[in-house]
Design a protein around this motif. Structure first.
Motif, mmCIF file in Angstrom:
data_model
loop_
_atom_site.group_PDB
_atom_site.id
_atom_site.type_symbol
_atom_site.label_atom_id
_atom_site.label_comp_id
_atom_site.label_asym_id
_atom_site.label_seq_id
_atom_site.Cartn_x
_atom_site.Cartn_y
_atom_site.Cartn_z
ATOM 1 N N LYS A 111 2.640 1.791 3.979
ATOM 2 C CA LYS A 111 1.475 2.885 4.574
ATOM 3 C C LYS A 111 0.662 3.582 3.519
ATOM 4 C CE LYS A 111 3.680 4.346 8.925
ATOM 5 N NZ LYS A 111 4.760 5.261 9.351
ATOM 6 N N GLN A 112 1.402 3.841 2.190
ATOM 7 C CA GLN A 112 0.835 4.586 1.075
ATOM 8 C C GLN A 112 0.031 3.706 0.375
ATOM 9 O OE1 GLN A 112 1.431 7.646 0.288
ATOM 10 N NE2 GLN A 112 2.348 8.423 2.076
ATOM 11 N N THR A 113 0.223 2.357 0.197
ATOM 12 C CA THR A 113 -0.713 1.740 -0.852
ATOM 13 C C THR A 113 -1.583 0.572 -0.184
ATOM 14 O OG1 THR A 113 1.258 0.110 -1.025
ATOM 15 C CG2 THR A 113 1.350 1.974 -2.284
ATOM 16 N N LEU A 114 -1.286 0.086 1.202
ATOM 17 C CA LEU A 114 -2.377 -0.863 1.708
ATOM 18 C C LEU A 114 -3.373 -0.409 2.718
ATOM 19 C CD1 LEU A 114 0.568 -3.755 2.214
ATOM 20 C CD2 LEU A 114 -0.829 -3.155 -0.027
ATOM 21 N N SER A 115 -4.413 -0.682 2.555
ATOM 22 C CA SER A 115 -5.400 -0.244 3.627
ATOM 23 C C SER A 115 -5.311 -1.134 4.617
ATOM 24 C CB SER A 115 -6.941 -0.460 2.933
ATOM 25 O OG SER A 115 -6.859 -1.744 2.618
ATOM 26 N N SER A 116 -4.712 -2.463 4.737
ATOM 27 C CA SER A 116 -4.805 -3.328 5.956
ATOM 28 C C SER A 116 -3.242 -3.154 6.318
ATOM 29 C CB SER A 116 -4.977 -4.856 5.303
ATOM 30 O OG SER A 116 -3.959 -5.130 4.206
ATOM 31 N N TYR A 117 -2.721 -2.268 6.371
ATOM 32 C CA TYR A 117 -1.140 -1.999 7.052
ATOM 33 C C TYR A 117 -1.503 -1.884 8.561
ATOM 34 C CZ TYR A 117 2.362 0.741 9.079
ATOM 35 O OH TYR A 117 3.605 1.229 9.799
#
Length: 314
Positions: A111-117
């Motif tokens: 959630k914090q680091t990936l835009s494709s989550y």
């Protein structure tokens, strides 16, 4: 049937303790499925519960009669059998706790680091965890509360169904449980982030400057269209640490990285729909940077309060 009547009864002793490794296998499966990282040499330690059960009951491993006696008459006063039960069922509680902790950690990191989550991936994972907990709850019920054979049979049937279901589902969609780039995010050196934290919190003016810089870069260069964009790669392009960028987005922008990037993606899709674009929704979504139809629908509805189709109709 008498144990001597079959040439395969010697296998009973080896198979009866096999569930002692199910907790470890589920844990390792989820870890490798989510991150795509291979097993490590140290993972051999996870078979320790099974090995201990074998060592404690070595005398029945090659004796069909003793194995059948152990299975059909589970109540015993022998210390080694009591210890076997503790290990057999205790490993489930330990690995369930490890599994829940691991999945929670990966979900928070994604959630914090990936835009494709995509939240759908973790819905599958949490369903698998809940299913495993349900199966072992039935086994505990059988051995400690209600010794009705149907309870144990139901648990075994559910276990077989779970294995086949996961195999078929992942065969049809190999990347179902896999989160791209999560491995590199988890293994990324923590040196720069730890240093930034030790140096203190950024002052409001610095946060404001970084936020303005990030907004300009992401919008003018349409960086959000990259479905594999991560917090670390964006921070590197901006010229700040991942820790500083995360702090800026959370404190000055009021949102995490995933929300920040997807806001631009949803805005672009809405802009195209407002212009009465006749292109398919999935094409608009992919061009805007979304990695899948399910994540696009979920994120769009979260931001706009309605599905993309409903937005287009209005």
């Amino acid at each position: 049937m008498d144990a001597g009547e079959s040439q395969f009864t010697w296998l009973i002793g080896w198979l009866v303790f096999l569930p002692a490794c199910y907790g470890a296998l589920t844990y390792l499966y989820c870890r490798t499925a989510i991150t795509g990282a291979p097993l490590k040499a140290s993972d051999i330690l996870h078979i320790l519960p099974l090995a201990i059960c074998y060592l404690l009951n070595y005398d029945i491993l090659f004796s069909g009669d003793k194995a059948l006696s152990f299975v059909t008459v589970p109540d015993t006063t022998l210390f080694k059998h009591t210890l076997t039960k503790i290990i057999f069922y205790g490993q489930v509680g330990v690995y369930l706790a490890l599994l829940i902790t691991m999945v929670s950690r990966y979900q928070a990191k994604a959630k914090q680091t990936l835009s494709s989550y995509s939240p759908d991936i973790f819905k599958w994972i949490w369903s698998l965890v809940a299913f495993m907990a349900g199966i072992w709850s039935l086994k505990l019920l059988f051995y400690f509360i209600n010794s009705a054979p149907i309870v144990n049979l139901l648990a075994d049937c559910l276990l077989v169904l779970m294995v086949y279901f996961v195999a078929v589902v992942q065969w049809r969609n190999p990347s179902l449980f896999h989160i791209r780039q999560l491995t590199t995010q988890l293994e990324r050196p923590k040196g720069s982030g730890a240093k930034a934290s030790a140096d203190g919190v950024l002052d409001p003016e610095t946060r404001s400057s970084i936020l303005q810089l990030v907004q300009d870069e992401v919008k003018t260069q349409a960086l959000y269209r990259n479905s594999e964009l991560t917090l670390a790669t964006l921070a590197e392009q901006i010229g700040v640490s991942a820790h500083q960028l995360s702090e800026t987005l959370n404190q000055a922008g009021g949102k995490n990285f995933n929300q920040f990037i997807n806001e631009y993606r949803v805005a672009e899709v809405c802009e195209q729909l407002d212009r009465k674009s006749e292109r398919k929704l999935i094409d608009l979504a992919m061009d805007a940077g979304f990695s899948s139809k399910s994540s696009f629908n979920a994120i769009f509805k979260k931001f706009r309060g309605q599905t993309p189709s409903q937005y287009r109709c209005q």
